[in-house]
Design a protein around this motif. Structure first.
Motif, PDB file in Angstrom:
ATOM      1  N   ILE A  38     -28.926  55.246 -62.113  1.00  0.00           N
ATOM      2  CA  ILE A  38     -27.867  56.272 -61.818  1.00  0.00           C
ATOM      3  C   ILE A  38     -27.968  57.534 -62.605  1.00  0.00           C
ATOM      4  CG2 ILE A  38     -25.234  56.368 -61.863  1.00  0.00           C
ATOM      5  CD1 ILE A  38     -26.262  54.102 -60.333  1.00  0.00           C
ATOM      6  N   ALA A  39     -28.096  58.631 -61.882  1.00  0.00           N
ATOM      7  CA  ALA A  39     -28.340  59.961 -62.453  1.00  0.00           C
ATOM      8  C   ALA A  39     -29.654  59.933 -63.179  1.00  0.00           C
ATOM      9  CB  ALA A  39     -27.231  60.435 -63.136  1.00  0.00           C
ATOM     10  N   CYS A  45     -23.022  47.879 -64.460  1.00  0.00           N
ATOM     11  CA  CYS A  45     -21.717  48.191 -63.907  1.00  0.00           C
ATOM     12  C   CYS A  45     -20.663  47.589 -64.925  1.00  0.00           C
ATOM     13  CB  CYS A  45     -21.240  47.981 -62.532  1.00  0.00           C
ATOM     14  SG  CYS A  45     -21.484  46.032 -62.336  1.00  0.00           S
ATOM     15  N   VAL A  76     -20.109  57.149 -64.518  1.00  0.00           N
ATOM     16  CA  VAL A  76     -19.944  57.694 -63.063  1.00  0.00           C
ATOM     17  C   VAL A  76     -19.576  56.572 -62.052  1.00  0.00           C
ATOM     18  CG1 VAL A  76     -22.393  56.996 -62.691  1.00  0.00           C
ATOM     19  CG2 VAL A  76     -21.225  59.249 -61.396  1.00  0.00           C
ATOM     20  N   ARG A  77     -18.900  57.125 -61.457  1.00  0.00           N
ATOM     21  CA  ARG A  77     -18.209  56.441 -60.349  1.00  0.00           C
ATOM     22  C   ARG A  77     -18.872  56.334 -59.076  1.00  0.00           C
ATOM     23  NH1 ARG A  77     -13.977  53.281 -59.367  1.00  0.00           N
ATOM     24  NH2 ARG A  77     -12.457  53.807 -60.912  1.00  0.00           N
ATOM     25  N   GLN A  78     -19.278  55.415 -58.727  1.00  0.00           N
ATOM     26  CA  GLN A  78     -20.121  55.183 -57.230  1.00  0.00           C
ATOM     27  C   GLN A  78     -19.607  54.428 -56.390  1.00  0.00           C
ATOM     28  OE1 GLN A  78     -24.405  53.907 -57.633  1.00  0.00           O
ATOM     29  NE2 GLN A  78     -24.836  55.914 -56.481  1.00  0.00           N
ATOM     30  N   GLY A  79     -18.719  54.622 -55.448  1.00  0.00           N
ATOM     31  CA  GLY A  79     -17.999  53.909 -54.703  1.00  0.00           C
ATOM     32  C   GLY A  79     -16.916  53.119 -55.269  1.00  0.00           C
ATOM     33  N   GLN A  80     -16.793  52.044 -55.032  1.00  0.00           N
ATOM     34  CA  GLN A  80     -15.659  50.910 -56.124  1.00  0.00           C
ATOM     35  C   GLN A  80     -16.227  50.749 -57.147  1.00  0.00           C
ATOM     36  OE1 GLN A  80     -14.964  47.674 -53.356  1.00  0.00           O
ATOM     37  NE2 GLN A  80     -16.525  46.574 -54.282  1.00  0.00           N
ATOM     38  N   TRP A  81     -17.729  50.914 -57.888  1.00  0.00           N
ATOM     39  CA  TRP A  81     -18.209  50.552 -59.054  1.00  0.00           C
ATOM     40  C   TRP A  81     -17.924  51.734 -59.831  1.00  0.00           C
ATOM     41  CZ3 TRP A  81     -18.724  45.652 -58.969  1.00  0.00           C
ATOM     42  CH2 TRP A  81     -18.843  44.999 -57.583  1.00  0.00           C
ATOM     43  N   ARG A  82     -17.910  51.465 -61.240  1.00  0.00           N
ATOM     44  CA  ARG A  82     -18.222  52.339 -62.248  1.00  0.00           C
ATOM     45  C   ARG A  82     -19.318  51.875 -63.003  1.00  0.00           C
ATOM     46  NH1 ARG A  82     -15.063  56.420 -63.590  1.00  0.00           N
ATOM     47  NH2 ARG A  82     -15.032  57.158 -65.975  1.00  0.00           N
ATOM     48  N   TRP A  83     -20.263  52.803 -63.126  1.00  0.00           N
ATOM     49  CA  TRP A  83     -21.448  52.416 -63.889  1.00  0.00           C
ATOM     50  C   TRP A  83     -21.683  53.471 -65.251  1.00  0.00           C
ATOM     51  CZ3 TRP A  83     -25.016  49.425 -61.966  1.00  0.00           C
ATOM     52  CH2 TRP A  83     -24.778  48.771 -60.661  1.00  0.00           C
TER      53      TRP A  83
END
Length: 102
Positions: A38-39, A45, A76-83
């Motif tokens: 991510i990024a 997650c 960072v939030r990606q869809g329903q997931w928080r990473w």
């Protein structure tokens, strides 16, 4: 993380053994485990962190909020997931500032 207040927040954040276990889990996220890029950074997650430290989702959320507020973890939030992933620069700065203070 150069002010005494930010150093205090970071030290309070890592004073809890559970948060240190979370930081270790995030550090090990690249070692043959489910993780995501991510990024440009390896992250886990919240569910993966839950499995690794064996705590409930609300407890994980609380600890992640403390670590994020202290600047030691990024999220960072990606869809329903928080990473989440470690902020290595902030962690190095913490160690450097602690050495300078002691």
């Amino acid at each position: 993380m150069t002010t005494p207040t930010s150093l205090d927040h970071a030290l309070q954040a890592i004073a809890d053994p559970t948060r240190r276990r979370i930081l270790l889990a995030l550090k090990q996220s690249g070692a043959g485990s489910p993780s995501a890029l991510i990024a440009g950074k390896k992250g886990l997650c919240a569910g993966d962190i839950e499995e690794r430290v064996h705590l409930t989702q609300p407890t994980i959320s609380h600890h992640m909020a403390v670590l994020t507020k202290a600047g030691l973890v990024e999220a960072v939030r990606q869809g329903q997931w928080r990473w989440y992933w470690r902020n290595e620069k902030a962690l190095r700065r913490l160690v450097k500032n602690l050495r300078a203070q002691l």
